[in-house]
Design a protein around this motif. Structure first.
Motif, PDB file in Angstrom:
ATOM      1  N   MET A 141       0.831  -1.202   0.000  1.00 33.61           N
ATOM      2  CA  MET A 141       0.000   0.000   0.000  1.00 33.61           C
ATOM      3  C   MET A 141       0.868   1.256   0.000  1.00 33.61           C
ATOM      4  SD  MET A 141      -1.965  -0.674   3.626  1.00 33.61           S
ATOM      5  CE  MET A 141      -2.131  -2.455   3.728  1.00 33.61           C
ATOM      6  N   ALA A 142       0.210   2.368  -0.250  1.00 32.73           N
ATOM      7  CA  ALA A 142       0.938   3.635  -0.346  1.00 32.73           C
ATOM      8  C   ALA A 142       1.349   4.111   1.042  1.00 32.73           C
ATOM      9  CB  ALA A 142       0.045   4.689  -1.001  1.00 32.73           C
ATOM     10  N   ASP A 143       2.478   4.767   1.105  1.00 34.26           N
ATOM     11  CA  ASP A 143       2.869   5.524   2.288  1.00 34.26           C
ATOM     12  C   ASP A 143       2.831   6.984   1.859  1.00 34.26           C
ATOM     13  OD1 ASP A 143       4.084   6.762   4.419  1.00 34.26           O
ATOM     14  OD2 ASP A 143       5.729   5.322   4.582  1.00 34.26           O
ATOM     15  N   PRO A 144       1.908   7.820   2.323  1.00 35.79           N
ATOM     16  CA  PRO A 144       1.005   7.635   3.454  1.00 35.79           C
ATOM     17  C   PRO A 144      -0.299   6.893   3.093  1.00 35.79           C
ATOM     18  CG  PRO A 144       0.692   9.813   2.495  1.00 35.79           C
ATOM     19  CD  PRO A 144       1.793   9.148   1.715  1.00 35.79           C
ATOM     20  N   ALA A 145      -0.897   6.291   4.149  1.00 41.00           N
ATOM     21  CA  ALA A 145      -2.189   5.608   3.967  1.00 41.00           C
ATOM     22  C   ALA A 145      -2.990   5.669   5.268  1.00 41.00           C
ATOM     23  CB  ALA A 145      -1.959   4.157   3.573  1.00 41.00           C
ATOM     24  N   TYR A 146      -4.224   5.239   5.169  1.00 40.27           N
ATOM     25  CA  TYR A 146      -5.123   5.196   6.330  1.00 40.27           C
ATOM     26  C   TYR A 146      -4.501   4.309   7.425  1.00 40.27           C
ATOM     27  CZ  TYR A 146      -9.468   4.006   8.853  1.00 40.27           C
ATOM     28  OH  TYR A 146     -10.429   3.804   9.807  1.00 40.27           O
ATOM     29  N   PRO A 147      -4.281   4.832   8.615  1.00 41.85           N
ATOM     30  CA  PRO A 147      -3.512   4.121   9.643  1.00 41.85           C
ATOM     31  C   PRO A 147      -4.072   2.750  10.022  1.00 41.85           C
ATOM     32  CG  PRO A 147      -4.035   6.363  10.362  1.00 41.85           C
ATOM     33  CD  PRO A 147      -4.718   6.170   9.067  1.00 41.85           C
ATOM     34  N   CYS A 148      -5.387   2.603  10.065  1.00 42.88           N
ATOM     35  CA  CYS A 148      -5.958   1.344  10.561  1.00 42.88           C
ATOM     36  C   CYS A 148      -5.664   0.166   9.643  1.00 42.88           C
ATOM     37  CB  CYS A 148      -7.463   1.490  10.780  1.00 42.88           C
ATOM     38  SG  CYS A 148      -7.854   2.860  11.884  1.00 42.88           S
ATOM     39  N   ASN A 149      -5.377   0.440   8.354  1.00 46.42           N
ATOM     40  CA  ASN A 149      -5.029  -0.667   7.443  1.00 46.42           C
ATOM     41  C   ASN A 149      -3.911  -1.521   8.040  1.00 46.42           C
ATOM     42  OD1 ASN A 149      -6.753   0.438   5.571  1.00 46.42           O
ATOM     43  ND2 ASN A 149      -5.148   1.386   4.337  1.00 46.42           N
ATOM     44  N   ARG A 150      -2.918  -0.839   8.595  1.00 46.88           N
ATOM     45  CA  ARG A 150      -1.759  -1.564   9.152  1.00 46.88           C
ATOM     46  C   ARG A 150      -2.210  -2.479  10.282  1.00 46.88           C
ATOM     47  NH1 ARG A 150       0.471   3.896   9.182  1.00 46.88           N
ATOM     48  NH2 ARG A 150       0.645   3.980  11.434  1.00 46.88           N
ATOM     49  N   GLN A 151      -3.157  -2.008  11.069  1.00 50.43           N
ATOM     50  CA  GLN A 151      -3.568  -2.782  12.250  1.00 50.43           C
ATOM     51  C   GLN A 151      -4.466  -3.963  11.854  1.00 50.43           C
ATOM     52  OE1 GLN A 151      -1.534  -1.653  14.087  1.00 50.43           O
ATOM     53  NE2 GLN A 151      -1.405   0.501  13.536  1.00 50.43           N
ATOM     54  N   PHE A 152      -5.255  -3.793  10.804  1.00 45.10           N
ATOM     55  CA  PHE A 152      -6.043  -4.940  10.315  1.00 45.10           C
ATOM     56  C   PHE A 152      -5.104  -6.040   9.845  1.00 45.10           C
ATOM     57  CE2 PHE A 152      -9.591  -1.875   9.956  1.00 45.10           C
ATOM     58  CZ  PHE A 152     -10.580  -2.626  10.597  1.00 45.10           C
ATOM     59  N   MET A 153      -4.038  -5.629   9.167  1.00 46.11           N
ATOM     60  CA  MET A 153      -3.064  -6.624   8.710  1.00 46.11           C
ATOM     61  C   MET A 153      -2.433  -7.343   9.908  1.00 46.11           C
ATOM     62  SD  MET A 153      -2.922  -6.918   5.489  1.00 46.11           S
ATOM     63  CE  MET A 153      -4.666  -6.741   5.554  1.00 46.11           C
ATOM     64  N   ARG A 154      -2.109  -6.553  10.931  1.00 48.34           N
ATOM     65  CA  ARG A 154      -1.485  -7.136  12.121  1.00 48.34           C
ATOM     66  C   ARG A 154      -2.423  -8.156  12.768  1.00 48.34           C
ATOM     67  NH1 ARG A 154       0.339  -9.760  14.656  1.00 48.34           N
ATOM     68  NH2 ARG A 154       1.752  -9.716  16.435  1.00 48.34           N
ATOM     69  N   LEU A 155      -3.711  -7.817  12.778  1.00 49.53           N
ATOM     70  CA  LEU A 155      -4.705  -8.692  13.416  1.00 49.53           C
ATOM     71  C   LEU A 155      -4.736 -10.075  12.768  1.00 49.53           C
ATOM     72  CD1 LEU A 155      -6.970  -8.501  15.620  1.00 49.53           C
ATOM     73  CD2 LEU A 155      -8.549  -8.211  13.721  1.00 49.53           C
ATOM     74  N   VAL A 156      -4.575 -10.118  11.443  1.00 52.75           N
ATOM     75  CA  VAL A 156      -4.614 -11.420  10.767  1.00 52.75           C
ATOM     76  C   VAL A 156      -3.201 -12.004  10.619  1.00 52.75           C
ATOM     77  CG1 VAL A 156      -6.793 -10.939   9.578  1.00 52.75           C
ATOM     78  CG2 VAL A 156      -4.639 -10.380   8.425  1.00 52.75           C
ATOM     79  N   GLU A 157      -2.289 -11.479  11.412  1.00 62.03           N
ATOM     80  CA  GLU A 157      -0.895 -11.950  11.444  1.00 62.03           C
ATOM     81  C   GLU A 157      -0.208 -11.747  10.089  1.00 62.03           C
ATOM     82  OE1 GLU A 157      -0.014 -12.723  14.455  1.00 62.03           O
ATOM     83  OE2 GLU A 157      -2.004 -13.076  15.311  1.00 62.03           O
ATOM     84  N   GLY A 158      -0.681 -10.760   9.368  1.00 62.09           N
ATOM     85  CA  GLY A 158      -0.030 -10.388   8.113  1.00 62.09           C
ATOM     86  C   GLY A 158       0.674  -9.061   8.323  1.00 62.09           C
TER      87      GLY A 158
END
Ligand SMILES: Cc1ncc(COP(=O)(O)O)c(C=O)c1O
Length: 390
Positions: free
Chosen positions: A122-139
């Motif tokens: 994804m682009a930097d900058p991007a919507y912050p929560c995207n990173r955390q959704f990825m973290r949640l699914v261990e991605g």
């Protein structure tokens, strides 16, 4: 005996800096200070009357049970008709999944498409929560630096260069948060084609569709029928607190998305679904278009006013309700700048730090989710603040 702590994923998630700032802004307000809120990513208008009334009717009629996991049929049909009217696209209602906000859509798509150890580009900058959704699914979210000249969007070359065996796909946004930039048809198509050739999924966050000024943003479905779209009633439809969004998915993904929805949250809020039926009525759409025009006027005021103050805005944001401005001529540290601006002048804005790493201490996001007179006042205060620094 030692007490067990929380799971590691929570410790690894970052807090949302803007929420910390918001907390401080509230404290200042509690002390009697006047704070101009330009940090908040939601329309300042309350939900259109027809939608509220439809919600009240649904409650009065006792529509308080769960719905089908994919959403109520009339809403899925209404969204399908909306695609026909807005984009000239035939999207079968069966491909539309109603979710609890765009956030619910991000949750389902993360769970569906990303294995542990995989990542989305994804682009930097991007919507912050995207990173955390990825973290949640261990991605993982792999953020690639973008340039203003490319509208802060990824390029096909970047996809080629950074693609790995564990790249699950791309997550694009148009118009994007925090930059407000639209992905136009040709670059959107080129990105999707490249990701498809590389064997990855295409997810496009179209949550700010409808909020573009002087032009319309193309839906990815116009150029890639196998992409996943996530959208929401929060922004253009002004229903943030109702928690309602949707996914358009390829037909073959629907059964698995349904299974995930059933297990993760059962169904989207029932009253909100019935209320949203009124969102597509012609009178409501007229009201929403008036609001869009008002956002456009605010943008047209704010961009030159910020430039005048010394912020660099190389490309005029085309949509959403954000201006992502380069403050490097004014400060070495935009986070500190935002903190001091709030303390000294009572103007709350969001530091670039929330949205990624690339030049994040140089940028600031200004949300024009407050009235024109308040924006004018904010510009005066920011000018005074900058004047004191030099
Ligand atoms: C780019 C983007 N995606 C998704 C969301 C989630 O919004 P909601 O869950 O209210 O639909 C937001 C909210 O600010 C956003 O800016």
């Amino acid at each position: 005996m030692q007490t067990r702590g929380w799971a590691a994923r929570v410790g690894q998630m970052e807090s949302f800096k803007v929420m910390d700032l918001l907390r401080r802004a509230k404290e200042l307000e509690a002390q009697g200070r006047d704070v101009i809120h330009m940090e908040i990513g939601e329309p300042d208008f309350s939900t259109a009357t027809a939608i509220v009334e439809a919600g009240q009717r649904a409650l009065a009629q006792g529509r308080t049970q769960y719905t089908a996991a994919l959403g109520i049929a009339p809403l899925r049909e209404a969204i399908s008709v909306f695609y026909q009217q807005r984009y000239g696209l035939n999207i079968a209602p069966e491909r539309i999944i109603v979710t609890p906000g765009g956030s619910g859509a991000l949750l389902l798509l993360s769970a569906l498409l990303v294995n542990p150890g995989e990542h989305l580009l994804m682009a930097d900058p991007a919507y912050p929560c995207n990173r955390q959704f990825m973290r949640l699914v261990e991605g993982q979210a792999r953020l690639l630096p973008t340039q203003a000249e490319q509208g802060f969007h990824l390029t096909p070359e970047q996809l080629q260069q950074h693609w790995q065996a564990n790249t699950a796909g791309i997550l694009l946004a148009s118009p994007a948060n925090p930059t407000g930039m639209v992905l136009h048809r040709q670059p959107l198509q080129a990105l999707c084609q490249t990701a498809q050739q590389l064997g990855g999924h295409r997810l496009v966050d179209e949550i700010y569709h409808g909020l573009t000024y002087g032009m319309d943003a193309p839906s990815v479905l116009e150029v890639d029928d196998h992409a996943f779209v996530l959208n929401s009633f929060s922004k253009y439809f002004g229903m943030t607190g109702w928690r309602l969004g949707w996914i358009v998915a390829p037909q073959q993904a629907v059964a698995d998305l349904e299974k995930l929805a059933q297990n993760l949250y059962i169904s989207a809020p029932t009253v909100a679904q019935y209320a949203a039926l009124a969102a597509f009525e012609s009178d409501t759409l007229v009201e929403l278009e008036q609001r869009r025009a008002e956002f456009g006027r605010r943008r047209d005021f704010l961009v030159p006013a910020l430039r005048e103050l010394g912020f660099s805005i190389p490309v005029v944001p085309e949509g959403a309700f954000y201006v992502y401005a380069d403050a490097s001529a004014l400060t070495q540290d935009s986070f500190q700048f935002c903190q001091q601006l709030l303390e000294q002048e009572g103007v709350a804005v969001t530091p670039g730090l929330d949205f990624g790493q690339h030049r994040c201490r140089e940028f600031i996001r200004f949300a024009y989710t407050t009235s024109l007179p308040r924006l004018q006042q904010a510009v005066e205060r920011i000018g005074r603040f900058i004047g004191r620094q030099s």
